[in-house]
Structure formats: structure tokens, C-alpha cells
Design a protein around this motif. Structure first.
Motif, PDB file in Angstrom:
ATOM      1  N   LEU A 195       0.861  -1.192   0.000  1.00 22.31           N
ATOM      2  CA  LEU A 195       0.000   0.000   0.000  1.00 22.31           C
ATOM      3  C   LEU A 195       0.898   1.244   0.000  1.00 22.31           C
ATOM      4  O   LEU A 195       1.249   1.770   1.048  1.00 22.31           O
TER       5      LEU A 195
ATOM      6  N   ASP B 240      -6.873  -1.828  -6.076  1.00 26.78           N
ATOM      7  CA  ASP B 240      -7.801  -2.860  -5.590  1.00 26.78           C
ATOM      8  C   ASP B 240      -7.039  -4.160  -5.373  1.00 26.78           C
ATOM      9  O   ASP B 240      -7.291  -4.897  -4.419  1.00 26.78           O
TER      10      ASP B 240
ATOM     11  N   GLN C 264      -5.118  -4.007  -2.079  1.00 25.89           N
ATOM     12  CA  GLN C 264      -6.052  -4.115  -0.948  1.00 25.89           C
ATOM     13  C   GLN C 264      -6.498  -5.563  -0.755  1.00 25.89           C
ATOM     14  O   GLN C 264      -6.658  -6.039   0.352  1.00 25.89           O
TER      15      GLN C 264
ATOM     16  N   TYR D 180      -6.026  -7.520   2.901  1.00 25.11           N
ATOM     17  CA  TYR D 180      -7.130  -7.535   3.869  1.00 25.11           C
ATOM     18  C   TYR D 180      -7.154  -8.766   4.773  1.00 25.11           C
ATOM     19  O   TYR D 180      -7.382  -8.661   5.982  1.00 25.11           O
TER      20      TYR D 180
ATOM     21  N   GLY E 235      -6.942   3.646   0.454  1.00 22.66           N
ATOM     22  CA  GLY E 235      -7.219   2.232   0.650  1.00 22.66           C
ATOM     23  C   GLY E 235      -7.115   1.836   2.121  1.00 22.66           C
ATOM     24  O   GLY E 235      -7.888   1.014   2.610  1.00 22.66           O
TER      25      GLY E 235
ATOM     26  N   LEU F  74     -10.063   0.308   4.429  1.00 15.79           N
ATOM     27  CA  LEU F  74      -9.917  -0.989   5.118  1.00 15.79           C
ATOM     28  C   LEU F  74     -10.221  -0.928   6.616  1.00 15.79           C
ATOM     29  O   LEU F  74     -10.413  -1.957   7.241  1.00 15.79           O
TER      30      LEU F  74
ATOM     31  N   ASP G 247     -15.190  -3.358  -4.617  1.00 13.53           N
ATOM     32  CA  ASP G 247     -14.251  -2.849  -5.612  1.00 13.53           C
ATOM     33  C   ASP G 247     -14.919  -2.624  -6.964  1.00 13.53           C
ATOM     34  O   ASP G 247     -16.120  -2.850  -7.143  1.00 13.53           O
TER      35      ASP G 247
END
Ligand code: GLN
Length: 243
Positions: free
Chosen positions: A13, A62, A65, A69, A94, A98, A105
Motif C-alpha cells: 500500500l 484494488d 487491498q 485484507y 485504501g 480498510l 471494488d
């Protein structure tokens, strides 16, 4: 004095140079003789979140992420406890998404969030891209915070906002609000060099962390005249319709 900064998932990220925010916090502390320890927290490099004074999480595609996650979910309680306990957290795009319940998405796929906060984010085809200026609700002087946003997700929530939108889109392009504040946690869509462009926000984060750990009430002053002159200039250009 020393502060521990946990940089969450720096390898996954880190859109638009989000890492510059960590560098900025580090430099502004070092210029004042405050030692900074940076922990790069990621898959295969986990550490005890209890030890963090400041947590920073950038934004991602996306794809990024989606990788993060399930790993991040294991730390839900730790992150939630840290925030409740007053640790400082800056979560961008992002990362901000989260911390909420979920992110749907661009392909309609639901990526679960930590659910530390009860907002959800849904992506739309048209992305919200461009420079953004907000008036902050943290009471910082100057009132302007400037940045850049690029997100498909729209977030709606009832928490306090980080600011009201002057130029750009913010949380969803509709309610003219940007970001969120809960205790010492800030979520925002402002990417890239947010803190170098906004030294008052950087110092707010540093001072909040120092107050919590030590009995510190003020920071040594650093000359940021150039940055604030840029804020005035950009406001002037936008209000004259020159950009
Ligand atoms: N993938 C998310 C979105 O498009 C976050 C993007 C980002 O972090 N810039 O909304």
C-alpha cells in the motif's frame, strides 16, 4: 524522547509515494532531536502493534487491498485497541477504506475491512481524481489542507470529518466532506506527499503522539513559510478560476 512509527504494508500500500509521509514525520522529529524507529509491518514481518506510537497506512490498488485484507483482519483487535487507547493512526485512501466494514471494488467484489469503524465504501466506474483543498476541522492553522485524490470508492459515514471540501471531491463527491476523525485516528483520501505539503498536520500528528507518551505540550518551531505561501497561492488560483 523517541517514537515508534509502524508503517503498515509499505510494500503493498504505497500509491503516489505515500511513504513520503513517513519520511516527513521522521525528518521533522529528527530536526527536533526526537528519535524515530520505523517498523515496516507486512506479511512475513509482523510486530506487536501495542508498541506503536504512530501507525501509518497508505493507499493501494484494488489488487493491493485484496492481498492485504485477510492478513490485516487478524489484527482487528490489536488495531481497534490501539485506536481506542489513543494511538495515533493516519490511514490514507485504501487504508482508510480498510478500517471500515467493507470495500466493494470496481468489479463488484466485496473486500472485508476490519470493521473498526462502521462505514462501508463502494466503488463507482468514474474515479474521483485531481487536486483537492479542504478546510480542516482539527483547528489547525492555516485552515487549508492541500492534496491529491484518486479513488473509485465512495465513503459515507457519521463520524467527524477531517475537513470540508473547498476544491475536489473528498469522501464521496456529494456531501462535501473529506476524511474522518475518531480519537487520534485520521482517515483521508489525500494521497502522496500529504504531510510534506501540510506541515501543520504533520506536527499535529507528532505532538499528539508525544503528548500521549511524554509530558510535552509544544514543539520547536520549524520554518514552513514556503509551504503555507503555496497554500495561499493555490487557493488564490482556484478562487480566480485560473486552474
Ligand atoms: N482502490 C481504492 C479505490 O479505488 C483505493 C485507491 C487508492 O488507495 N488510491 O477507491
Amino acid at each position: 524522547m523517541e517514537l515508534n512509527i509502524f508503517h503498515m504494508y509499505p510494500d503493498l500500500l504505497n500509491l503516489y509515494g505515500d511513504i513520503g509521509n513517513v519520511t516527513c514525520l521522521k525528518k521533522r522529529c529528527e530536526w527536533r532531536g526526537i528519535k524515530i524507529n520505523i517498523v515496516d509491518f507486512s506479511l512475513g514481518n509482523e510486530a506487536d502493534i501495542n508498541g506503536a506510537d504512530i501507525l501509518f497506512m497508505g493507499g493501494g490498488s484494488d489488487r493491493g487491498q485484496n492481498i492485504v485484507y485477510s492478513h490485516f483482519l487478524k489484527y482487528k483487535n490489536d488495531v481497534s485497541n490501539a485506536i481506542e487507547d489513543g494511538s495515533v493512526f493516519l490511514a490514507i485512501c485504501g487504508g482508510y477504506q480498510l478500517l471500515g466494514e467493507s470495500y466493494i471494488d470496481a468489479n463488484g467484489m466485496k473486500i472485508p475491512g476490519l470493521g473498526v469503524f462502521d462505514y462501508t465504501t463502494e466503488s463507482e466506474v468514474e474515479r474521483l481524481i485531481g487536486n483537492i483543498i479542504i478546510k480542516n476541522k482539527l483547528g489547525l492553522n492555516p485552515q487549508t489542507i492541500v492534496g491529491f485524490e484518486n479513488h473509485g470508492g465512495r465513503t459515507y459515514h457519521d463520524y467527524n470529518a477531517l475537513g470540508s471540501v473547498v476544491v475536489g471531491n473528498g469522501n464521496n463527491g456529494k456531501d462535501e466532506l473529506e476524511g474522518m476523525i475518531y480519537k487520534n485516528c485520521i482517515g483521508t483520501y489525500l494521497h502522496g506527499p500529504l504531510l510534506p505539503k501540510n506541515p501543520h498536520l504533520a506536527d499535529h500528528i507528532i505532538l499528539t503522539a508525544l503528548k500521549r507518551k511524554y509530558d510535552i505540550k509544544i514543539l520547536d518551531v520549524i520554518n514552513d513559510d514556503l509551504e503555507y505561501a503555496a497554500h495561499e497561492k493555490v487557493l488564490e488560483l482556484y478562487s480566480n478560476g485560473k486552474v
